[in-house]
Design a protein around this motif. Sequence first.
Motif, short mmCIF file in Angstrom:
data_model
loop_
_atom_site.label_atom_id
_atom_site.label_comp_id
_atom_site.label_asym_id
_atom_site.label_seq_id
_atom_site.Cartn_x
_atom_site.Cartn_y
_atom_site.Cartn_z
N TYR A 1 0.83 -1.21 0.00
CA TYR A 1 0.00 0.00 0.00
C TYR A 1 0.87 1.26 0.00
CZ TYR A 1 -3.54 3.36 1.56
OH TYR A 1 -4.38 4.45 1.65
N ARG A 2 1.87 1.30 0.86
CA ARG A 2 2.73 2.48 0.97
C ARG A 2 3.55 2.68 -0.30
NH1 ARG A 2 5.98 2.49 6.52
NH2 ARG A 2 6.70 4.45 5.55
N MET B 1 1.17 4.17 -2.90
CA MET B 1 0.82 5.55 -2.57
C MET B 1 2.00 6.48 -2.81
SD MET B 1 -2.34 5.59 -1.88
CE MET B 1 -2.46 7.28 -1.31
N SER C 1 -9.75 4.94 -11.20
CA SER C 1 -9.70 3.68 -10.46
C SER C 1 -9.12 2.57 -11.33
CB SER C 1 -11.11 3.28 -9.99
OG SER C 1 -11.62 4.20 -9.06
N GLY D 1 -6.46 -1.47 -2.58
CA GLY D 1 -6.68 -0.46 -1.53
C GLY D 1 -6.00 0.85 -1.87
N ALA D 2 -4.76 0.79 -2.37
CA ALA D 2 -4.05 2.01 -2.74
C ALA D 2 -4.72 2.70 -3.92
CB ALA D 2 -2.60 1.68 -3.09
N THR E 1 -7.91 4.34 -2.75
CA THR E 1 -7.62 5.53 -1.94
C THR E 1 -7.32 6.73 -2.82
OG1 THR E 1 -6.72 4.18 -0.14
CG2 THR E 1 -6.10 6.50 -0.17
N LYS E 2 -6.50 6.51 -3.85
CA LYS E 2 -6.19 7.60 -4.79
C LYS E 2 -7.46 8.12 -5.46
CE LYS E 2 -2.03 5.04 -6.02
NZ LYS E 2 -1.35 4.35 -7.15
N VAL F 1 -10.61 7.94 -4.41
CA VAL F 1 -11.47 8.65 -3.45
C VAL F 1 -10.92 10.05 -3.19
CG1 VAL F 1 -12.30 8.69 -1.08
CG2 VAL F 1 -12.38 6.56 -2.38
N MET F 2 -9.60 10.15 -3.02
CA MET F 2 -8.98 11.47 -2.85
C MET F 2 -9.29 12.38 -4.02
SD MET F 2 -5.25 10.26 -1.38
CE MET F 2 -4.50 11.78 -1.96
N VAL G 1 -16.71 5.30 -2.08
CA VAL G 1 -15.73 4.28 -1.72
C VAL G 1 -16.06 2.94 -2.39
CG1 VAL G 1 -14.78 2.93 0.20
CG2 VAL G 1 -15.14 5.38 0.47
N SER H 1 -11.51 -0.42 -9.04
CA SER H 1 -10.09 -0.71 -8.83
C SER H 1 -9.86 -2.21 -9.01
CB SER H 1 -9.65 -0.24 -7.45
OG SER H 1 -9.68 1.17 -7.36
#
Length: 253
Positions: A10-11, A14, A72, A108-109, A112-113, A115-116, A144, A151
């Motif tokens: 995930y990190r 991101m 996505s 998940g990553a 998240t992008k 949704v941001m 979400v 995604s």
Amino acid sequence: MNLHAIRAIYRFEMARTFRTLTQSIASPVLSTTLYFVVFGAAIGSHMGPIDGVSYGAFIIPGLIMLSLLNESISNASFGIYMPRWSGTIYEVLSAPVSWLEIVIGYVGAAATKSVMLGLLILATARVFVPYEIAHPLWMLGFLVLTALTFSLFGFIIGVWADGFEKLQVIPLMVVTPLTFLGGSFYSISMLPPVWQKITLFNPVVYLISGFRWAFYDKADVHIAVSTGMTLVFLGACLLVVWLIFRSGYRLKS
């Protein structure tokens, strides 16, 4: 559940986003802003309200969905394609990590992008068009859910693609036309009866309709149907991803 592995994937994904902010965030927001300027401010000022909502405000959910679906798919497909292309996917597959943990990290990553990005576009829309959100929690939940669903769809495309050009085939040739024809800029009730029935075969109609209901408490399709269709597509994508990892399709060869 290997939380360390999920966090690492995930990190990493991101971090790639924040290294390419212009391409990942600024470009989609700018493109959508142009839609607001042209359709919301310029054209919308000369059009009457639709279902009691000004035209500029009416198209906000559709424009957010247009960007959300494309981003996505793009984020997730590129995220899994690059390890396949570089060969680092074998390191992930040989690690003590289950298929579900790999999917949670990558998808998940990507979600998240997206949704941001959706929230940024929503904030940008406030500059051009006044609007109200009737069901803010439902709006966020639907945002979400849609980001996660597409995604996953993008993850499937990233595994299927055997070249960079194929990463863009589905978003450009299928998803974008379906979004434009799915009620982004109009209500399907404005169409002739025959076309209203034909339009219901477009899955994007249910996404835009459900999202618009969260804003204005008005929808072309009942909210329960929209939610159900989204969950069905989510389940179908999960099944396909599970089959991909079970068979090793284009991951182990």
